[in-house]
Design a protein around this motif. Sequence first.
Motif, PDB file in Angstrom:
ATOM      1  N   UNK A 167       0.855  -1.183   0.000  1.00 35.49           N
ATOM      2  CA  UNK A 167       0.000   0.000   0.000  1.00 35.49           C
ATOM      3  C   UNK A 167       0.890   1.232   0.000  1.00 35.49           C
ATOM      4  N   UNK A 168       0.347   2.290  -0.529  1.00 32.60           N
ATOM      5  CA  UNK A 168       0.973   3.603  -0.425  1.00 32.60           C
ATOM      6  C   UNK A 168      -0.075   4.566   0.117  1.00 32.60           C
ATOM      7  N   UNK A 169       0.261   5.300   1.174  1.00 32.87           N
ATOM      8  CA  UNK A 169      -0.708   6.231   1.751  1.00 32.87           C
ATOM      9  C   UNK A 169      -0.058   7.583   2.005  1.00 32.87           C
ATOM     10  N   UNK A 170      -0.920   8.581   2.078  1.00 33.33           N
ATOM     11  CA  UNK A 170      -0.513   9.952   2.397  1.00 33.33           C
ATOM     12  C   UNK A 170      -0.984  10.247   3.815  1.00 33.33           C
ATOM     13  N   UNK A 171      -0.135  10.864   4.613  1.00 30.70           N
ATOM     14  CA  UNK A 171      -0.459  11.073   6.021  1.00 30.70           C
ATOM     15  C   UNK A 171      -1.529  12.098   6.302  1.00 30.70           C
ATOM     16  N   UNK A 172      -1.938  12.875   5.309  1.00 28.06           N
ATOM     17  CA  UNK A 172      -2.999  13.854   5.527  1.00 28.06           C
ATOM     18  C   UNK A 172      -2.442  15.222   5.899  1.00 28.06           C
ATOM     19  N   UNK A 173      -3.256  16.076   6.506  1.00 25.54           N
ATOM     20  CA  UNK A 173      -4.570  15.819   7.118  1.00 25.54           C
ATOM     21  C   UNK A 173      -5.718  15.756   6.109  1.00 25.54           C
ATOM     22  N   UNK A 174      -6.833  15.181   6.585  1.00 28.94           N
ATOM     23  CA  UNK A 174      -8.038  15.022   5.793  1.00 28.94           C
ATOM     24  C   UNK A 174      -9.217  15.628   6.542  1.00 28.94           C
ATOM     25  N   UNK A 175     -10.045  16.346   5.816  1.00 27.95           N
ATOM     26  CA  UNK A 175     -11.223  16.952   6.415  1.00 27.95           C
ATOM     27  C   UNK A 175     -12.486  16.210   6.013  1.00 27.95           C
ATOM     28  N   UNK A 176     -13.426  16.110   6.939  1.00 31.90           N
ATOM     29  CA  UNK A 176     -14.705  15.464   6.648  1.00 31.90           C
ATOM     30  C   UNK A 176     -15.756  15.967   7.635  1.00 31.90           C
ATOM     31  N   UNK A 177     -17.010  15.863   7.230  1.00 29.88           N
ATOM     32  CA  UNK A 177     -18.147  16.194   8.095  1.00 29.88           C
ATOM     33  C   UNK A 177     -18.791  14.909   8.577  1.00 29.88           C
ATOM     34  N   UNK A 178     -18.938  14.770   9.886  1.00 26.18           N
ATOM     35  CA  UNK A 178     -19.519  13.575  10.487  1.00 26.18           C
ATOM     36  C   UNK A 178     -20.878  13.904  11.085  1.00 26.18           C
ATOM     37  N   UNK A 179     -21.762  12.913  11.075  1.00 26.25           N
ATOM     38  CA  UNK A 179     -23.069  13.020  11.721  1.00 26.25           C
ATOM     39  C   UNK A 179     -23.024  12.147  12.969  1.00 26.25           C
ATOM     40  N   UNK A 180     -22.899  12.727  14.148  1.00 31.25           N
ATOM     41  CA  UNK A 180     -22.763  11.901  15.355  1.00 31.25           C
ATOM     42  C   UNK A 180     -24.027  11.150  15.733  1.00 31.25           C
ATOM     43  N   UNK A 181     -25.193  11.698  15.388  1.00 30.92           N
ATOM     44  CA  UNK A 181     -26.461  11.058  15.729  1.00 30.92           C
ATOM     45  C   UNK A 181     -27.240  10.778  14.441  1.00 30.92           C
ATOM     46  N   UNK A 182     -27.493   9.500  14.169  1.00 30.92           N
ATOM     47  CA  UNK A 182     -28.165   9.135  12.924  1.00 30.92           C
ATOM     48  C   UNK A 182     -29.551   9.741  12.835  1.00 30.92           C
ATOM     49  N   UNK A 183     -30.210   9.928  13.970  1.00 31.23           N
ATOM     50  CA  UNK A 183     -31.567  10.469  13.976  1.00 31.23           C
ATOM     51  C   UNK A 183     -31.595  11.982  13.803  1.00 31.23           C
ATOM     52  N   UNK A 184     -30.438  12.638  13.813  1.00 32.56           N
ATOM     53  CA  UNK A 184     -30.380  14.095  13.657  1.00 32.56           C
ATOM     54  C   UNK A 184     -29.302  14.442  12.630  1.00 32.56           C
ATOM     55  N   UNK A 185     -29.579  14.215  11.343  1.00 32.35           N
ATOM     56  CA  UNK A 185     -28.547  14.426  10.321  1.00 32.35           C
ATOM     57  C   UNK A 185     -28.153  15.877  10.128  1.00 32.35           C
ATOM     58  N   UNK A 186     -28.897  16.811  10.720  1.00 31.57           N
ATOM     59  CA  UNK A 186     -28.525  18.212  10.574  1.00 31.57           C
ATOM     60  C   UNK A 186     -27.430  18.621  11.563  1.00 31.57           C
ATOM     61  N   UNK A 187     -27.182  17.797  12.595  1.00 33.04           N
ATOM     62  CA  UNK A 187     -26.147  18.091  13.586  1.00 33.04           C
ATOM     63  C   UNK A 187     -24.855  17.424  13.122  1.00 33.04           C
ATOM     64  N   UNK A 188     -23.805  18.208  12.955  1.00 28.16           N
ATOM     65  CA  UNK A 188     -22.575  17.651  12.430  1.00 28.16           C
ATOM     66  C   UNK A 188     -21.346  18.059  13.217  1.00 28.16           C
ATOM     67  N   UNK A 189     -20.260  17.360  12.918  1.00 22.43           N
ATOM     68  CA  UNK A 189     -18.934  17.695  13.439  1.00 22.43           C
ATOM     69  C   UNK A 189     -17.993  17.796  12.247  1.00 22.43           C
ATOM     70  N   UNK A 190     -17.313  18.914  12.138  1.00 18.41           N
ATOM     71  CA  UNK A 190     -16.308  19.085  11.075  1.00 18.41           C
ATOM     72  C   UNK A 190     -14.949  18.702  11.670  1.00 18.41           C
ATOM     73  N   UNK A 191     -14.393  17.635  11.115  1.00 26.45           N
ATOM     74  CA  UNK A 191     -13.211  17.010  11.711  1.00 26.45           C
ATOM     75  C   UNK A 191     -12.066  17.008  10.712  1.00 26.45           C
TER      76      UNK A 191
END
Length: 345
Positions: free
Chosen positions: A67-91
Motif C-alpha cells: 500500500x501507499x498512503x498519504x499522512x494527511x490531514x483530511x477533512x470530513x463532516x460527520x453526523x454523530x447522531x443518525x436520527x439528527x442528520x442536521x447536527x454535524x462535526x467538522x473534523x
Amino acid sequence: MLDLFKRMARAPAFDGAGLGVMTVARPVSASCLLPPNGIGVVVAASGRPRRVSAGGRLVLAAGETGWCFHGGPYGCDLVPFAAAPEIGLRVHVAIDSPDPRVTQQRFDLFLASEGAGELSVASLAARIEEALQRELAQGNLELPPCTTLDEWNAFRGGFNQLLYTRFGLTVDDCVPVDLGHTRDFARTLAARAVKEDEALAPAAAAPPVDAAALDARVLRRLFLELPCVMCRVREAALPQGQALFHQQQALLQRLDLACLAASTMPALGLAAPGQPLDIETQRRRARHSLRAAGALDEAWALLARLERADDEGLEFLFDEADRIVANLESALGERKRVAPDSEDA
C-alpha cells in the motif's frame, strides 16, 4: 541476489495522483519507487505489516501485498447522531506518525486487515462516523445539547482516543457545524425506511450478499486483530490488588481461545469434508461472522476507554470486557455450528 538489485534499480515510480486529496491509500501491485509524500506499507503473507519510508523503494516479495498512503490531514463532516442528520462535526484527522514503542503501527494493521482496494477519504469518514455513532448510542461518549466546555473537553478526549486506538488517527481539529443546508431530509428518511425494512425482512427475503467474500474479510480481521487486542489487554495498567489481575488473566485465556477458534474456523461452504452446505446455512454462518466483527469493534473501543480510565472505573470496564468477549465467543461458536439453533432457523 543480482536479479533483485536489477529489479530495484528499474522499479517504476508509483502513481500518487490524488493521494492526500480524495484518496488516503492505494494498493501497490508491484515493486516501485514511492513518491516523496507517499509512505509505504508491505503486508507479508502472514498478514504482518511493515512500513517503508516516504520516497523509498517498496519491494514486494512473493506472497506480499503493498500500500501507499498519504499522512494527511483530511477533512470530513460527520453526523454523530443518525436520527439528527442536521447536527454535524467538522473534523480534520491525520495518520499518526510511527510510534517507536510498538513494532506494529495501528494504521498499518488497519490496512492489512480491512483494506480492500483504494481507501478514499469518504470511505474512511464513513468508518469513523460508524464508530462514533456506536459509542454515542451506547453511552460510552456523551455529547448532550448545550454542551458545556467541560463536557466538550471530555467528549474530545474520548473521541481522540477512540480514533487513535481504532484507526491509528490523530484528530487535528473538531468543531460543531450545522449541516441542515446540505441534507436532503426526504431522501434521508427514505433511506432509513429501506434499512429498517431490510432489517425486519426474513432471511429468505433479504437482498443477496456474497457470503463467502464477507466471511473471508471478517475472519481475516479476527485472525490479525485479536492477537493485538490481547496484547493491549495484557499491557493495561492495573491498580494494586489481585481481584482485577485475576479477571485480566481470565480474559486473556478466553481471548486466546477465541484466537484459536478464529484461526481454525472451518470453511464456510462445507459441513464436513466433501459435504457442501446449502446457501442459506452459509448466509447464517456469515451473519454470525459479522456479529463477531461487531464484538471486535467494541473491543477496540473499550481499549480506548481503558487508556483514559482511572482506577475507580476499571472494574466496570472489565465487566464490559467480559460481556464483549462473551458475545465474541457466542458468535464464533455459532459460526462453526452446522445445524442452526431454533432462534436462527
